[in-house]
Design an enzyme around this catalytic site. Structure first.
Site, PDB file in Angstrom:
ATOM      1  CG  HIS A  65      56.511  44.608  24.999  1.00 27.87           C
ATOM      2  ND1 HIS A  65      57.280  43.440  24.513  1.00 27.87           N
ATOM      3  CD2 HIS A  65      55.161  44.142  24.781  1.00 27.87           C
ATOM      4  CE1 HIS A  65      56.541  42.695  23.966  1.00 27.87           C
ATOM      5  NE2 HIS A  65      55.272  43.158  23.942  1.00 27.87           N
ATOM      6  CG  ASP A  93      60.652  43.102  24.752  1.00 25.29           C
ATOM      7  OD1 ASP A  93      60.296  43.612  25.583  1.00 25.29           O
ATOM      8  OD2 ASP A  93      59.630  42.640  24.024  1.00 25.29           O
ATOM      9  N   GLY A 149      49.148  39.454  22.580  1.00 28.87           N
ATOM     10  CA  GLY A 149      48.642  38.659  23.839  1.00 28.87           C
ATOM     11  C   GLY A 149      49.900  37.475  23.950  1.00 28.87           C
ATOM     12  CG  ASN A 150      50.922  34.297  21.107  1.00 27.18           C
ATOM     13  OD1 ASN A 150      49.837  34.355  19.987  1.00 27.18           O
ATOM     14  ND2 ASN A 150      50.680  33.139  21.904  1.00 27.18           N
ATOM     15  CB  SER A 151      53.785  39.944  24.095  1.00 22.05           C
ATOM     16  OG  SER A 151      53.824  40.557  22.841  1.00 22.05           O
ATOM     17  CG  LEU A 153      85.048  46.163  22.886  1.00 25.04           C
ATOM     18  CD1 LEU A 153      84.770  45.380  21.416  1.00 25.04           C
ATOM     19  CD2 LEU A 153      86.547  45.902  23.308  1.00 25.04           C
ATOM     20  N   GLY A 154      83.881  50.597  23.052  1.00 22.49           N
ATOM     21  CA  GLY A 154      84.066  51.854  22.824  1.00 22.49           C
ATOM     22  C   GLY A 154      84.510  52.206  21.351  1.00 22.49           C
TER      23      GLY A 154
END
Length: 482
Positions: free
Chosen positions: A118, A148, A221-223, A275-276
């Site tokens: 992100h 992410d 901002g740490n992301s 797997l479904g």
């Protein structure tokens, strides 16, 4: 749920409020003698400084500055992850850009950097700043929105890069000390300390949630920044927070990241096993009702027709308790394990059917794009001139020449849009200008100029000759290509 953040908008701001208290006419209280301290206080004073640890790893933590395009067809806060990270979109139906900053860390001396999806999603340009003051443009090698995680690569002459390694997130225990370093609110190389508060958290951010929880301070901002253990190993990528200043943050565990990085680096995206089936957690009550000797596992509620599970003979109410010998404690655990396996893998499911334990072999398929994300090639965003330098182009025929205000059709590439804050805007290019030369070679169409932009190496400059609408003069523009 981005900062990922719960309820709190993660707009990166540049304001810091500082409060101070001045004690008037109050003499400082003397410090107690060490002998009078309680044993736990003396133990705390005896803790070694973390300065050597911080010094050994912080040079590999970087600031990731991004100019990103955001489609804002609505007013207010949009649904785009970047809307939530960089701020809400403005009204109207045009495409806007957002500037924002996150964190990352270098894991390879060739210039590979790990960060959050992100942070870099829909990026027009990416700039990475190191703790030693160096700055590099970067490109996206691969990204995975479902976990992410993103891999970017520094461009240009990279040498002498500091690196950190990925540790074993399964080995860390609740209560262990952890250290976060990043770029909160633009405050570069900020360090915070806490403990690991919990493991395997499902915060409903995606289908593969398996977060580490920490009380080490993590802010917008740490992301994309690292969460370290006390050995200086990265055990997680900081990615989400609970809003309201609660001091609860979440990190993608390093063992999951290890499994994704090779695919992201080479293929640009993650191809997952499938797997479904539809499943739910087995509980103690359900286990008793099904006459099972176990209380943990994944109950099959539906089998998709024609899926790998259907072909393998899985049935309703089968309870999967292991895959390839690895214990399955919940429905989410089974989903995560299968997702990390390659399509075509033959796996053995250990399950209970009508109270009887048995093994069943299944050949995994390829997980469909259920979320509609779509698989993007690693450098898709650099294939167009708009994504790379922020300029949209059109051919100039007789009709468009008249509409654009040119008295004659000389051919060329007509600039129809310039992204604010982009390299094109910094080069003083504007909508309505006609590009007739690039590096002293004639430009007869938009395709020719797009090819010239694409062929220019990163960090290079393209010398453009342009005409303004209705003007008889030609002007030179220097377009720096990131």
């Amino acid at each position: 749920m981005r900062q990922r953040n719960f309820r709190v908008r993660s707009t990166v701001v540049a304001a810091v409020m500082v409060f101070s208290t001045v004690a008037l006419a109050q003499p400082a209280a003397p410090l107690p003698a060490t002998g009078n301290l309680q044993p736990e206080t003396r133990a705390a004073q005896a803790l070694p400084s973390l300065a050597p640890l911080v010094e050994s790893v912080k040079s590999a933590v970087v600031n990731v500055e991004v100019v990103a395009k955001v489609s804002s067809s609505r007013g207010g806060m949009g649904d785009s992850p970047l809307d939530r990270f960089f701020g809400g979109g403005r009204g109207g139906s045009r495409e806007n850009v957002r500037q924002g900053a996150g964190s990352g860390f270098i894991v390879d001396p060739k210039g590979l950097v790990l960060t959050n999806n992100h942070v870099v999603e829909d990026a027009v340009s990416i700039s990475v700043k190191l703790d030693d003051g160096r700055s590099f443009p970067a490109e996206i090698l691969g990204r995975d929105p479902l976990t992410d995680v993103a891999v970017i690569k520094l461009k240009g002459k990279v040498e002498g890069l500091p690196v950190v390694g990925l540790g074993d997130s399964d080995a860390v225990k609740v209560g262990d000390w952890v250290l976060a370093i990043g770029n909160p609110f633009g405050l570069a190389s900020s360090v915070s300390l806490g403990i690991l508060s919990a493991k395997a958290r499902n915060i409903e951010a995606g289908p593969y949630d398996d977060f580490l929880q920490t009380d080490a301070a993590i802010n917008p901002g740490n992301s994309g920044g690292p969460l370290f253990n006390m050995k200086g190993e990265v055990i997680g990528i900081n990615t989400a927070i609970v809003g309201g200043g609660t001091g609860i943050g979440f990190s993608v565990p390093s063992n999951l990241v290890k499994a994704l990085v090779p695919m992201l680096e080479k293929e640009g995206a993650v191809t997952r096993g499938y797997l479904g089936i539809q499943i739910q957690d087995l509980t103690a009550d359900l286990g008793k009702a099904l006459n099972l000797p176990v209380t943990e596992g994944a109950i099959i509620n539906d089998v998709t027709s024609g899926s790998p599970s259907a072909k393998a003979g899985l049935k309703l109410d089968d309870v999967v308790v292991a895959i390839d010998g690895q214990k399955v404690g919940s429905a989410n655990a089974l989903t995560r394990v299968v997702a990390l396996k390659r399509p075509g893998t033959v796996s053995t499911l250990t399950l209970y059917r009508n109270g009887n334990k048995q093994d069943l072999k299944v050949t995994l398929g390829t997980r469909p794009d259920i979320e509609g994300i779509g698989k993007r090639t690693p450098r898709e965003t650099e294939e167009s001139s708009k994504a790379r330098v922020g300029v949209s182009l059109s051919d100039l025929d007789a009709r468009t020449a008249q509409q654009a205000g040119f008295t004659r059709n000389e051919g060329g590439a007509l600039i129809t849009d310039v992204v604010p804050g982009s390299p094109a805007e910094r080069a003083d290019l504007a909508p309505g200008m006609l590009v007739v030369e690039a590096n002293r070679k004639p430009i007869r169409s938009a395709e020719e100029l797009a090819a010239a932009i694409k062929a220019t190496p990163s960090g290079g400059t393209l010398l453009l000759r342009v005409l303004a609408p209705g003007a008889n003069s030609r002007f030179l523009r220097a377009l720096k290509v990131p």
